[in-house]
Design an enzyme around this catalytic site. Structure first.
Site, PDB file in Angstrom:
ATOM      1  N   TYR A   1      65.282   5.045-110.919  1.00  0.00           N
ATOM      2  CA  TYR A   1      65.415   4.348-112.208  1.00  0.00           C
ATOM      3  C   TYR A   1      66.881   4.036-112.508  1.00  0.00           C
ATOM      4  O   TYR A   1      67.224   2.924-112.921  1.00  0.00           O
ATOM      5  CB  TYR A   1      64.817   5.218-113.306  1.00  0.00           C
ATOM      6  CG  TYR A   1      65.090   4.736-114.720  1.00  0.00           C
ATOM      7  CD1 TYR A   1      64.491   3.578-115.207  1.00  0.00           C
ATOM      8  CD2 TYR A   1      65.943   5.445-115.567  1.00  0.00           C
ATOM      9  CE1 TYR A   1      64.736   3.139-116.504  1.00  0.00           C
ATOM     10  CE2 TYR A   1      66.188   5.023-116.857  1.00  0.00           C
ATOM     11  CZ  TYR A   1      65.583   3.861-117.321  1.00  0.00           C
ATOM     12  OH  TYR A   1      65.831   3.432-118.608  1.00  0.00           O
ATOM     13  N   HIS A   2      67.737   5.009-112.281  1.00  0.00           N
ATOM     14  CA  HIS A   2      69.163   4.833-112.551  1.00  0.00           C
ATOM     15  C   HIS A   2      69.757   3.740-111.657  1.00  0.00           C
ATOM     16  O   HIS A   2      70.445   2.836-112.135  1.00  0.00           O
ATOM     17  CB  HIS A   2      69.895   6.158-112.334  1.00  0.00           C
ATOM     18  CG  HIS A   2      71.383   6.050-112.448  1.00  0.00           C
ATOM     19  ND1 HIS A   2      72.237   6.382-111.433  1.00  0.00           N
ATOM     20  CD2 HIS A   2      72.175   5.634-113.467  1.00  0.00           C
ATOM     21  CE1 HIS A   2      73.487   6.181-111.809  1.00  0.00           C
ATOM     22  NE2 HIS A   2      73.473   5.724-113.049  1.00  0.00           N
ATOM     23  N   HIS A   3      69.478   3.808-110.349  1.00  0.00           N
ATOM     24  CA  HIS A   3      70.059   2.841-109.429  1.00  0.00           C
ATOM     25  C   HIS A   3      69.571   1.416-109.695  1.00  0.00           C
ATOM     26  O   HIS A   3      70.343   0.461-109.565  1.00  0.00           O
ATOM     27  CB  HIS A   3      69.733   3.237-107.980  1.00  0.00           C
ATOM     28  CG  HIS A   3      70.684   4.228-107.405  1.00  0.00           C
ATOM     29  ND1 HIS A   3      70.846   5.497-107.919  1.00  0.00           N
ATOM     30  CD2 HIS A   3      71.549   4.138-106.351  1.00  0.00           C
ATOM     31  CE1 HIS A   3      71.763   6.137-107.204  1.00  0.00           C
ATOM     32  NE2 HIS A   3      72.201   5.342-106.256  1.00  0.00           N
TER      33      HIS A   3
END
Length: 259
Positions: free
Chosen positions: A142-144
């Site tokens: 999700y972050h990337h």
């Protein structure tokens, strides 16, 4: 030394006269962003479903170490360069004028930062090739994926406040990739928790500084890229919640309390 850094990181003609132009600047179109995200998510899903054998550590670790070293040095350069660009900027970096053009050193380093997030997607590949799928969490993917959208919006909307976010994020990544690089060469530093703590502090700091930007926005003629900031704020809030959950699960044990 400072004058040399000032020239090569701020005043070099390629940086000083940089301009983000959608459709002309490489990787600047919404289509490129969509294809990059779809490729990352689909390949991640596919590779985690295939019965792949872990790559030989003797081959993978040097490649991973080089990758982390590259991102460490790139993050350090971006943090220093954007700081110098902020100090050289004649206008407030907390609140760009609504008529700001995406040109000059600040937007050049925002563009480099955006491209660096594409390079960071290789982090996921190295996790898969190592066979450590338990490390491939929702937070990681999700972050990337979402940070790539955030960085694109910095440029697309000429978002106010992004220089501060760039400096803080790049600074934290210097620490983070130093940790990963040392792990890749067989050294396990004892300051893993410090990396997570710094990431949490970064998000809290971003909300504190955003308060000043919002005051300038509503008390004056407005700040550029407010809708991009809204996306950024929601994203940071979600990351803060996920990192706090990760922090609680990873460091709240009895052993940690004794250390």
């Amino acid at each position: 030394m400072k004058s040399n850094l000032q020239y090569w990181l701020v005043e070099h003609p390629s940086i000083l006269h940089f301009s983000w132009t959608e459709g002309q600047t490489p990787a600047s179109t919404p289509l490129f962003l969509i294809l990059a995200l779809l490729s990352y998510l689909s390949l991640t899903l596919l590779l985690t479903r295939l019965p792949l054998s872990p790559l030989n550590p003797a081959l993978l670790k040097p490649i991973s170490a080089l990758h982390n070293l590259t991102l460490l040095l790139l993050s350090l350069i971006m943090a220093v360069a954007c700081t110098l660009s902020i100090l050289s900027s004649p206008s407030s970096t907390l609140c760009f004028s609504p008529h700001t053009n995406p040109t000059g050193p600040l937007f050049f380093w925002a563009y480099v930062f955006y491209l660096s997030k594409i390079l960071e997607l290789l982090d996921t590949l190295f996790i898969i090739l190592s066979g450590s799928l338990r490390r491939l969490s929702f937070l990681h993917v999700y972050h990337h994926a979402t940070v790539l959208v955030m960085c694109y919006l910095w440029l697309h909307t000429r978002q106010s406040l992004f220089p501060v976010a760039l400096v803080t994020n790049a600074s934290v990544h210097v620490l983070m990739y130093a940790y990963y690089m040392l792990c890749a060469v067989g050294i396990r530093p004892r300051w893993k928790r410090a990396v997570t703590d710094c990431q949490i502090v970064q998000f809290v700091f971003s909300f504190a500084v955003s308060g000043r930007m919002l005051y300038l926005h509503f008390s004056g003629s407005g700040c550029s890229g407010i809708w991009g900031w809204c996306f950024n704020a929601v994203f940071n809030a979600s990351l803060l919640a996920l990192f706090l959950d990760f922090h609680g699960k990873s460091y709240a044990g009895p052993k940690d309390k004794r250390s």
